[in-house]
Design a protein around this motif. Structure first.
Motif, PDB file in Angstrom:
ATOM      1  N   PHE A 186      34.926  43.606  42.633  1.00  0.00           N
ATOM      2  CA  PHE A 186      35.074  42.499  41.870  1.00  0.00           C
ATOM      3  C   PHE A 186      34.565  42.642  40.423  1.00  0.00           C
ATOM      4  N   LEU A 187      35.318  42.438  39.440  1.00  0.00           N
ATOM      5  CA  LEU A 187      34.853  42.699  38.050  1.00  0.00           C
ATOM      6  C   LEU A 187      35.340  41.627  37.041  1.00  0.00           C
ATOM      7  N   HIS A 188      34.234  41.154  36.351  1.00  0.00           N
ATOM      8  CA  HIS A 188      34.492  40.158  35.420  1.00  0.00           C
ATOM      9  C   HIS A 188      34.833  40.881  34.113  1.00  0.00           C
ATOM     10  N   SER A 245      38.313  38.665  37.289  1.00  0.00           N
ATOM     11  CA  SER A 245      38.220  37.666  36.497  1.00  0.00           C
ATOM     12  C   SER A 245      37.853  38.033  35.135  1.00  0.00           C
ATOM     13  N   SER A 246      38.134  36.950  34.251  1.00  0.00           N
ATOM     14  CA  SER A 246      38.305  37.021  32.910  1.00  0.00           C
ATOM     15  C   SER A 246      37.836  35.766  32.068  1.00  0.00           C
ATOM     16  N   ARG A 268      49.759  36.301  33.464  1.00  0.00           N
ATOM     17  CA  ARG A 268      51.009  36.411  34.657  1.00  0.00           C
ATOM     18  C   ARG A 268      50.920  37.867  35.104  1.00  0.00           C
ATOM     19  N   GLU A 269      51.043  38.693  34.015  1.00  0.00           N
ATOM     20  CA  GLU A 269      51.149  40.077  34.259  1.00  0.00           C
ATOM     21  C   GLU A 269      50.015  40.826  35.063  1.00  0.00           C
ATOM     22  N   ILE A 270      48.634  40.428  34.638  1.00  0.00           N
ATOM     23  CA  ILE A 270      47.704  41.054  35.378  1.00  0.00           C
ATOM     24  C   ILE A 270      47.205  40.353  36.818  1.00  0.00           C
ATOM     25  N   THR A 285      39.094  32.747  36.857  1.00  0.00           N
ATOM     26  CA  THR A 285      39.082  32.728  35.445  1.00  0.00           C
ATOM     27  C   THR A 285      38.254  31.635  34.719  1.00  0.00           C
ATOM     28  N   PHE A 286      37.791  32.134  33.703  1.00  0.00           N
ATOM     29  CA  PHE A 286      36.819  31.243  32.900  1.00  0.00           C
ATOM     30  C   PHE A 286      37.665  30.936  31.807  1.00  0.00           C
ATOM     31  N   PHE A 287      37.807  29.612  31.195  1.00  0.00           N
ATOM     32  CA  PHE A 287      38.643  29.195  29.802  1.00  0.00           C
ATOM     33  C   PHE A 287      37.734  28.217  29.138  1.00  0.00           C
ATOM     34  N   PHE A 288      38.036  28.386  27.852  1.00  0.00           N
ATOM     35  CA  PHE A 288      37.340  27.424  26.839  1.00  0.00           C
ATOM     36  C   PHE A 288      37.992  27.127  25.825  1.00  0.00           C
ATOM     37  N   LYS A 289      38.008  25.875  25.253  1.00  0.00           N
ATOM     38  CA  LYS A 289      38.650  25.445  24.002  1.00  0.00           C
ATOM     39  C   LYS A 289      37.752  26.277  22.798  1.00  0.00           C
TER      40      LYS A 289
END
Length: 473
Positions: A288-290, A330-331, A353-355, A360-364
């Motif tokens: 498992f890799l971030h 994760s990314s 979608r491809e990967i 996932t961590f997401f931010f404005k």
């Protein structure tokens, strides 16, 4: 007046004698990344010989430390809001004849030291993340006047930190964080880390090994190696040569008692051949890799100064999956970076979608003072950022659920960490970091055992311990 310190190298915790005064109570609130969690533990360990024991109650604390993070939006304002609450506690305790010292540590302290003291007079000490090894001496000085210590020190703070007593390490559980690298030389245009944590510095291999051997001796089974740019690790080895993260992991996998290794956070440009091969060759290195990509648009990646592009990221992922077919990723993603068009955002969604990501961590995007991104033209309106964030969130949540569901019927090795919510239940972590709930004896805590995954909840997996296999572990 405020005392701004330039302490000599020998004014450190290593020379702090064991206090004979009555024990005092320490409350630490830590924000942000895992490195801050590690730093908070080290501050607690450092202050124990000076007479402090941790408490979970702010109202009882003789010393309050806010260990701050400066990465996310409104980080400074969140700090000042919290300081307002702590100030009220300090005043209430003062009315009862009790003294309270307030410390602001971490990256907000590093970035805004004098501003903190100007805006919140109740603060006694502001200390940057490279200087907390000086805490006992700084606290004594702060008894007479507020103190700021945010200059990058000449000495290495890790040389002066205190090992936690075995009972404290055991109480913290069977997993642990260990910082191996600090700082970053990448200078992404959205990021304050190079300014608050400094340039890349790696700890020597032997010191890391010694720390992890102590943790293993106290029952720790899993180690997460930490760094702002951890796969850029380049520490001195016992042979006098520079060791890579892959070579460090191979050495740590030999430490008796350590069953699992992880590392975070990585930069795609530092995923070299040896590290990819380590994922193939080291069973202890979890699959498992971030690996933050931040955007799927080459235009935005260039504006971010990421120094990788969409295709190079896709190639790294391909090679990782060849080396370790069961690896999950994760990314991090930032939406609304200056200049991000609808087409740029669509490219990000296409890459996701491809990967396919397990989490996932997401931010404005939020401008950070002093970074190039804050001064860029074409700042994206807040309503556009918010709409894009929701769209991205829906996509990655669908992927997370699909990944979790794909594990039903599979057998995973689970490291059991603690008792569960219900009687007769224990909880652990899968190789992919999901919580796993199992009906089993708490004698399994600290052991790795195979579990058949039987169900998926909103935030956990549920499973059945495989008895015959477990008996052999």
């Amino acid at each position: 007046m405020t005392e701004i310190l330039d302490l000599p190298a020998d004014a450190t915790a290593a020379e702090t004698p064991q206090s004979t005064a009555p024990r005092r109570k320490l409350f630490i609130k830590s924000y942000g990344c895992q490195m801050n969690a590690y730093d908070a533990q080290k501050m607690s360990d450092l202050l124990a010989p000076a007479g402090f024991d941790e408490t979970q109650s702010l109202d009882d604390a003789d010393l309050v430390i806010l260990n701050t993070c400066h990465i996310r939006e409104r980080a400074s304002e969140k700090t000042f809001s919290e300081l307002g609450k702590v100030r009220e506690v300090k005043l209430a305790r003062r009315a009862d004849g009790l003294a309270t010292q307030i410390v602001v540590a971490g990256c907000v302290a590093q970035a805004e030291g004098s501003e903190i003291l100007r805006r919140q007079k109740a603060v006694d000490l502001v200390v940057g993340p490279q200087n907390y090894h000086r805490l006992p001496d700084l606290l004594r000085r702060a008894e007479t006047a507020p103190v700021i210590d945010t200059e990058f020190p000449v000495e290495d703070k890790f040389d002066f930190l205190v090992k936690a007593p075995r009972r404290i390490t055991q109480a913290r559980g069977v997993t642990a964080f260990v910082t191996v690298q600090e700082g970053c030389d990448k200078f992404c245009t959205f990021c304050v880390v190079p300014y608050t944590r400094g340039t890349e510095v790696s700890r020597p291999v032997e010191k890391i090994v010694a720390e992890i051997e102590d943790l293993a001796d106290a029952g720790v089974r899993e180690i997460t190696l930490l760094g702002q740019n951890v796969n850029a690790y380049h520490g001195e080895g016992p042979d006098g040569r520079t060791w890579s993260l892959a070579k460090l992991c191979a050495r740590l996998a030999e430490v008796p008692g350590i069953a699992r290794l992880r590392y975070t956070t990585s930069h795609p440009n530092d995923m070299d051949d040896d590290l990819i091969a380590a994922h193939r060759d080291l069973p202890a290195l979890m699959p498992f890799l971030h690996l933050p990509v931040q955007s799927g648009s080459d235009t935005i990646l260039t504006a971010m100064n990421r120094k990788h592009n969409r295709e190079s990221y896709r190639e790294i992922v391909r090679r990782l999956r060849v080396a370790r077919p069961d690896i999950a990723l994760s990314s991090d993603f930032i939406v609304g970076f200056p200049g991000e068009s609808d087409a740029d955002f669509a490219a990000t969604l296409d890459l996701i979608r491809e990967i396919g990501f397990a989490s996932t961590f997401f931010f404005k995007y939020s401008p950070r003072l002093g970074t190039p991104g804050a001064d860029m033209d074409a700042q994206v309106p807040e309503d556009v950022k918010a709409a894009r964030l929701i769209e991205l969130q829906d996509l990655v949540e669908t992927q997370r659920r699909a990944f979790n569901q794909s594990l039903v019927g599979r057998t995973l090795a689970v490291l059991f960490e603690k008792t569960g919510r219900h009687a007769g239940q224990i909880a652990g972590r899968s190789p992919y970091l999901q919580p796993v709930q199992v009906d089993a004896s708490d004698t399994m805590i600290g052991r790795v055992a195979p579990v058949e995954i039987t169900g998926v909840g909103p935030n956990s997996l549920f499973g059945r311990l495989i008895p015959r296999e477990a008996e052999r572990l």
